[in-house]
Design a protein around this motif. Structure first.
Motif, short mmCIF file in Angstrom:
data_model
loop_
_atom_site.label_atom_id
_atom_site.label_comp_id
_atom_site.label_asym_id
_atom_site.label_seq_id
_atom_site.Cartn_x
_atom_site.Cartn_y
_atom_site.Cartn_z
N ILE A 273 -1.18 -9.99 -2.87
CA ILE A 273 -2.43 -9.34 -2.46
C ILE A 273 -3.06 -10.23 -1.40
CG2 ILE A 273 -4.71 -8.50 -3.18
CD1 ILE A 273 -3.56 -8.41 -6.06
N ASN A 274 -3.47 -9.64 -0.29
CA ASN A 274 -4.13 -10.45 0.74
C ASN A 274 -5.26 -9.67 1.41
OD1 ASN A 274 -2.18 -8.94 2.61
ND2 ASN A 274 -3.21 -10.26 4.09
N CYS A 275 -6.10 -10.41 2.12
CA CYS A 275 -7.19 -9.84 2.92
C CYS A 275 -8.20 -9.06 2.07
CB CYS A 275 -6.64 -8.97 4.05
SG CYS A 275 -7.74 -8.94 5.49
N ALA A 276 -8.49 -9.59 0.89
CA ALA A 276 -9.55 -9.05 0.02
C ALA A 276 -10.02 -10.20 -0.87
CB ALA A 276 -9.02 -7.91 -0.83
N HIS A 277 -11.29 -10.18 -1.23
CA HIS A 277 -11.82 -11.23 -2.11
C HIS A 277 -11.39 -10.95 -3.54
CE1 HIS A 277 -14.87 -13.63 -4.27
NE2 HIS A 277 -14.86 -14.39 -3.18
N PRO A 278 -11.17 -11.99 -4.35
CA PRO A 278 -10.78 -11.75 -5.74
C PRO A 278 -11.72 -10.82 -6.49
CG PRO A 278 -10.44 -14.06 -5.21
CD PRO A 278 -11.12 -13.44 -4.01
N ALA A 279 -13.01 -10.84 -6.15
CA ALA A 279 -13.94 -9.94 -6.82
C ALA A 279 -13.58 -8.48 -6.60
CB ALA A 279 -15.37 -10.20 -6.32
N ILE B 237 3.52 -9.34 -9.11
CA ILE B 237 2.63 -9.93 -8.11
C ILE B 237 2.68 -11.45 -8.27
CG2 ILE B 237 0.27 -10.09 -7.25
CD1 ILE B 237 -0.16 -7.23 -8.21
N HIS B 238 3.23 -12.12 -7.27
CA HIS B 238 3.47 -13.56 -7.36
C HIS B 238 2.56 -14.38 -6.46
CE1 HIS B 238 7.86 -13.35 -9.07
NE2 HIS B 238 6.99 -12.68 -9.79
N GLY B 239 1.74 -13.73 -5.63
CA GLY B 239 0.93 -14.51 -4.71
C GLY B 239 -0.38 -13.86 -4.34
N VAL B 240 -1.33 -14.71 -3.95
CA VAL B 240 -2.65 -14.24 -3.50
C VAL B 240 -3.03 -15.02 -2.24
CG1 VAL B 240 -5.12 -14.20 -4.01
CG2 VAL B 240 -3.47 -13.57 -5.78
N LYS B 241 -3.47 -14.28 -1.23
CA LYS B 241 -4.06 -14.86 -0.02
C LYS B 241 -5.37 -14.12 0.21
CE LYS B 241 -1.35 -15.66 3.57
NZ LYS B 241 -1.29 -17.11 3.88
N ALA B 242 -6.41 -14.60 -0.45
CA ALA B 242 -7.68 -13.87 -0.50
C ALA B 242 -8.60 -14.22 0.66
CB ALA B 242 -8.39 -14.17 -1.82
N ASN B 243 -9.51 -13.30 0.96
CA ASN B 243 -10.57 -13.57 1.92
C ASN B 243 -11.59 -14.52 1.32
OD1 ASN B 243 -9.46 -11.88 3.82
ND2 ASN B 243 -10.93 -10.23 3.54
N LEU C 297 -14.28 -19.74 -4.79
CA LEU C 297 -12.99 -19.10 -4.56
C LEU C 297 -11.89 -19.81 -5.33
CD1 LEU C 297 -11.60 -16.85 -2.85
CD2 LEU C 297 -11.11 -18.61 -1.15
N ALA C 298 -11.92 -21.14 -5.33
CA ALA C 298 -10.92 -21.92 -6.05
C ALA C 298 -10.97 -21.64 -7.55
CB ALA C 298 -11.11 -23.40 -5.78
N ARG C 299 -12.17 -21.56 -8.08
CA ARG C 299 -12.31 -21.27 -9.52
C ARG C 299 -11.77 -19.88 -9.86
NH1 ARG C 299 -17.01 -24.34 -8.54
NH2 ARG C 299 -18.23 -22.50 -8.01
N ARG C 300 -11.97 -18.93 -8.98
CA ARG C 300 -11.46 -17.58 -9.22
C ARG C 300 -9.92 -17.59 -9.22
NH1 ARG C 300 -15.09 -13.22 -8.71
NH2 ARG C 300 -17.20 -13.83 -8.09
#
Length: 318
Positions: free
Chosen positions: A224-230, A246-252, A275-278
């Protein structure tokens, strides 16, 4: 020559980092002009290549310091026919630029890779259109459209390809099929709106399950990328088989919607600590998340904070 194509080390039970928001970092932090948000144009000049090398090395230093692997994505998110045409690149120039992007990462890998920090080279593919608006291609058209870029990555020696900011399931299916034909591993990274769904209205679950069903499960993993974890935390379902794909996250960095970010003239770097805590909380619920990076608004400082929050403390050998 591809080093890890037939044995991708980040498919094992280990953590790999990835970079952050390449385009937003270069534009807002370094004052680099990127027409049409295309970083691949930097590969054509010595100054541009230096900007890219400095950018990558800021992340590689974090990975090496923490003894974790790194996924090096090429600067080619916009290097396809439609965006290339807007920037004056024909098919031959695009093939050359995609090849040059892999060669740059080979050079970086030669300088930075250690036994504790393996570096996987992934050819980055973007959507044909706007990453924030639903595309209209069917799977067959998408397979034909993206095949030249994938073929260039195969010939250049990339270990794998990753399609980022996918908002149309059919386009993702076409990319996976094109990768399958050439025999190169591929990953698919979807982006979602603030409701956790793709721009088409499809759920993440539907996106993963349909892509798997129509490609024989060819993608080695999803992201998942280009979206905030929220925006996507509630869309993930612990314990369900599709979520384990789903093996990876690249969040905004920002909690703003895509529409708000599109209209913004300033950078919203968000709160790196939050962001790190999320990320840490997501990892506790979903142990399969082992590729950690950032997207719009993030830089190496965000990835360093994510690394610190998600990795166990290192024990000194002194």
């Amino acid at each position: 020559m591809a080093k890890y194509r037939h044995r991708l080390p980040h498919l094992e039970d280990s953590t790999f980092l990835s970079d952050g928001g390449m385009e937003t970092t270069l534009i807002f932090h370094h004052g680099v002009d990127l027409p049409h948000f295309a970083s691949f144009v930097l590969l054509d000049t010595a100054d541009g290549r230096k900007h890219l090398i400095d950018y990558y090395e800021s992340y590689l230093a974090v990975a090496r310091a923490n003894h974790v692997g790194f996924v090096l994505d090429t600067a080619t998110w916009r290097a396809n026919a439609d965006w290339g045409s807007k920037l004056g690149y024909d098919a031959q120039r695009l093939k050359a630029i995609n090849t040059a992007a892999v060669a740059m990462l080979e050079s970086l890998r030669n300088r930075w890779e250690t036994e504790a920090t393996p570096c996987v080279i992934s050819g980055a593919i973007g959507p044909r259109g706007d990453g924030y608006k639903a595309g209209r291609m069917d799977a067959r058209e998408a397979e034909a459209y993206h095949q030249p870029q994938i073929a260039a990555f195969v010939a250049a020696g990339a270990d794998m390809v990753t399609a980022y900011t996918m908002n149309n399931i059919d386009e993702a299916i076409g990319i996976a099929r094109a990768a399958k034909v050439t025999g190169i591993p591929c990953a698919i990274s979807f982006t979602v709106e603030i409701d956790g769904c793709l721009a088409t209205g499809a759920s993440l679950q539907e996106a993963v399950e349909r892509t798997d069903a129509e490609t024989g499960g060819y993608p080695v993993y999803y992201m998942i990328n280009c979206a905030h974890p929220a925006h996507f935390e509630s869309a993930l379902k612990a314990g369900e088989s599709w979520s384990t794909r789903i093996h990876g996250v690249k969040a905004n960095a920002s909690t703003k919607s895509h529409a708000e970010l599109d209209e913004s003239e300033t950078l919203d770097a968000g709160n790196p600590g939050d962001l790190a805590r999320r990320y840490r909380d997501l990892r506790r619920l979903f142990p399969s998340l082992r590729i950690l990076g950032g997207c719009c608004g993030t830089d190496h400082r965000h990835v360093a904070a994510i690394c610190e929050a998600c990795l166990p403390p290192r024990v000194s050998s002194a």
